[in-house]
Design an enzyme around this catalytic site. Structure first.
Site, PDB file in Angstrom:
ATOM      1  N   LYS A 191      -3.926  -1.149  13.039  1.00  0.00           N
ATOM      2  CA  LYS A 191      -4.920  -2.156  13.430  1.00  0.00           C
ATOM      3  C   LYS A 191      -4.228  -3.407  13.955  1.00  0.00           C
ATOM      4  O   LYS A 191      -4.563  -3.919  15.018  1.00  0.00           O
ATOM      5  CB  LYS A 191      -5.808  -2.545  12.233  1.00  0.00           C
ATOM      6  CG  LYS A 191      -6.598  -1.415  11.637  1.00  0.00           C
ATOM      7  CD  LYS A 191      -7.466  -1.875  10.466  1.00  0.00           C
ATOM      8  CE  LYS A 191      -6.678  -2.356   9.264  1.00  0.00           C
ATOM      9  NZ  LYS A 191      -5.998  -1.279   8.521  1.00  0.00           N
ATOM     10  N   ARG A 228     -14.104  -5.352   5.351  1.00  0.00           N
ATOM     11  CA  ARG A 228     -13.556  -4.185   4.659  1.00  0.00           C
ATOM     12  C   ARG A 228     -14.506  -3.668   3.585  1.00  0.00           C
ATOM     13  O   ARG A 228     -14.168  -2.696   2.899  1.00  0.00           O
ATOM     14  CB  ARG A 228     -12.238  -4.572   3.989  1.00  0.00           C
ATOM     15  CG  ARG A 228     -10.985  -4.171   4.762  1.00  0.00           C
ATOM     16  CD  ARG A 228      -9.801  -4.718   3.973  1.00  0.00           C
ATOM     17  NE  ARG A 228      -8.563  -4.046   4.222  1.00  0.00           N
ATOM     18  CZ  ARG A 228      -7.641  -4.471   5.094  1.00  0.00           C
ATOM     19  NH1 ARG A 228      -7.867  -5.509   5.853  1.00  0.00           N
ATOM     20  NH2 ARG A 228      -6.497  -3.834   5.205  1.00  0.00           N
ATOM     21  N   ARG A 285       7.618   0.507   7.265  1.00  0.00           N
ATOM     22  CA  ARG A 285       7.382  -0.932   7.383  1.00  0.00           C
ATOM     23  C   ARG A 285       7.986  -1.659   6.177  1.00  0.00           C
ATOM     24  O   ARG A 285       8.526  -2.757   6.308  1.00  0.00           O
ATOM     25  CB  ARG A 285       5.877  -1.219   7.493  1.00  0.00           C
ATOM     26  CG  ARG A 285       5.578  -2.691   7.773  1.00  0.00           C
ATOM     27  CD  ARG A 285       4.110  -2.947   8.062  1.00  0.00           C
ATOM     28  NE  ARG A 285       3.276  -2.755   6.881  1.00  0.00           N
ATOM     29  CZ  ARG A 285       1.957  -2.854   6.872  1.00  0.00           C
ATOM     30  NH1 ARG A 285       1.293  -3.133   7.982  1.00  0.00           N
ATOM     31  NH2 ARG A 285       1.282  -2.671   5.759  1.00  0.00           N
ATOM     32  N   ARG A 296       7.499  -6.139   2.972  1.00  0.00           N
ATOM     33  CA  ARG A 296       6.229  -6.695   2.500  1.00  0.00           C
ATOM     34  C   ARG A 296       5.972  -6.283   1.072  1.00  0.00           C
ATOM     35  O   ARG A 296       6.116  -5.113   0.712  1.00  0.00           O
ATOM     36  CB  ARG A 296       5.094  -6.190   3.400  1.00  0.00           C
ATOM     37  CG  ARG A 296       4.558  -7.272   4.285  1.00  0.00           C
ATOM     38  CD  ARG A 296       3.605  -6.725   5.285  1.00  0.00           C
ATOM     39  NE  ARG A 296       2.371  -6.204   4.703  1.00  0.00           N
ATOM     40  CZ  ARG A 296       1.311  -5.899   5.414  1.00  0.00           C
ATOM     41  NH1 ARG A 296       1.335  -6.066   6.725  1.00  0.00           N
ATOM     42  NH2 ARG A 296       0.232  -5.423   4.835  1.00  0.00           N
ATOM     43  N   ARG A 331      -4.172   1.320  -2.058  1.00  0.00           N
ATOM     44  CA  ARG A 331      -4.850   0.900  -0.820  1.00  0.00           C
ATOM     45  C   ARG A 331      -5.576   2.065  -0.151  1.00  0.00           C
ATOM     46  O   ARG A 331      -6.635   1.880   0.429  1.00  0.00           O
ATOM     47  CB  ARG A 331      -3.831   0.261   0.131  1.00  0.00           C
ATOM     48  CG  ARG A 331      -3.465  -1.144  -0.328  1.00  0.00           C
ATOM     49  CD  ARG A 331      -2.126  -1.589   0.162  1.00  0.00           C
ATOM     50  NE  ARG A 331      -2.113  -1.766   1.590  1.00  0.00           N
ATOM     51  CZ  ARG A 331      -0.999  -1.876   2.308  1.00  0.00           C
ATOM     52  NH1 ARG A 331       0.172  -1.788   1.727  1.00  0.00           N
ATOM     53  NH2 ARG A 331      -1.063  -2.085   3.584  1.00  0.00           N
TER      54      ARG A 331
END
Ligand code: B4P
Length: 189
Positions: free
Chosen positions: A18, A93, A130, A136, A147
Site C-alpha cells: 500500500k 482499517r 523489510r 521497524r 497483524r
C-alpha cells in the site's frame, strides 16, 4: 481534467505494498499521500501524546484505537491540499473508521477503493525482508502474525463495505512494483 479517479483509498493486508504504491500514485496524480502508519510512526518518534498512546499497540501489531486514528486522519483530511484528491493509505482499517470517513468526506466521498491482494507467504516474506532493511519495531514474527489475524478479523470486512457501494477494484499485488502500478492505473480509469 484527469481521466483517473482522484479520491482514493488503498486497502490490503500488511506488506501488500500500500505504502509503496500510494507514494507512486501520489506523484502521478499530484495528490497528497495520507498514510496513518507514517503519521503514527512520526508521532511515536516525536513522543507526542498520540505517539505515546499508539506505540504499544503498533509494536504488538494491533490496531491503534479507532478514536485516536480517526482524529489523526480527520485533521489531515481537513487541510486544503486534500480538496481535489488524496491517496489514503491504511485508513480506514475498521468498519467504524470507514463510517467516520464517510462523515468526514460528506457528499461525493471516496471515488475508488483499490484492494491489493497477495497470499500470506508472500506477505510474510516481504515483511521479514523489510525488517532486515528498515528495522521497524512492528516487523517481527509475533507482530506479523498478529497483524495478519487483525487484518482478516477487522479490515477484510471493508471489502464488502466498498463492493456494495460499487467502488471496489481488486488488484493483484504480486509482480514487480511497476507491474502492480500499471494494474492500479487501469483500475482507476
Ligand atoms: P502501515 O504503515 O499501514 O503498514 P503495512 O500495512 O505494514 O505496509 P504496506 O502495505 O504499506 O506495505 P509496504 O508498501 O511498506 O501500518 C503499520 C501499523 O500502524 C499497523 O499495524 C497499525 O498498528 C498502525 N495503523 C496504521 N493505520 C491504522 C489505522 N487506520 N487504524 C489503526 N491502526 C493503524 O510494503 C511492504 C514491503 O514489501 C516493503 O519492504 C516493500 O519494499 C515491499 N514491496 C512492495 N511492493 C512490492 C512488490 N511488488 N514486490 C516485492 N516487494 C514489494
Amino acid at each position: 481534467m484527469s481521466a483517473l479517479a482522484r479520491k482514493l483509498l488503498l486497502l490490503g493486508p500488511p506488506g501488500v505494498g500500500k505504502g509503496t504504491q500510494a507514494k507512486r500514485l501520489a506523484e502521478k496524480l499530484g495528490a497528497p499521500h495520507i498514510s496513518t502508519g507514517d503519521m503514527l510512526r512520526a508521532a511515536v518518534a516525536a513522543e507526542t501524546p498520540i505517539g505515546k498512546q499508539a506505540n504499544a499497540f503498533m509494536t504488538r501489531g494491533e490496531l491503534v484505537p479507532d478514536e485516536v486514528v480517526i482524529e489523526v486522519a480527520g485533521e489531515r483530511l481537513g487541510e486544503p491540499d486534500t480538496h481535489d484528491g488524496f491517496i489514503l493509505d491504511g485508513f480506514p482499517r475498521t468498519v467504524a473508521q470507514a463510517r467516520a470517513l464517510d462523515e468526514i468526506l460528506g457528499e461525493g466521498g471516496l471515488e475508488r477503493c483499490v484492494a491489493l491482494e497477495a497470499d500470506e507467504d508472500e506477505l510474510v516474506d516481504r515483511l521479514l525482508k523489510r525488517a532486515e532493511l528498515e528495522g521497524r519495531s512492528d516487523d517481527n514474527d509475533q507482530s506479523i502474525r498478529t497483524r495478519m489475524r487483525v487484518y482478516h478479523d477487522q479490515t477484510a470486512p471493508l471489502l464488502a463495505y466498498y463492493r456494495e457501494r460499487g467502488i471496489l477494484a481488486e488488484v493483484n499485488g504480486v509482480g514487480s512494483v511497476e507491474e502492480v502500478s500499471g494494474r492500479i492505473s487501469e483500475a482507476l480509469r
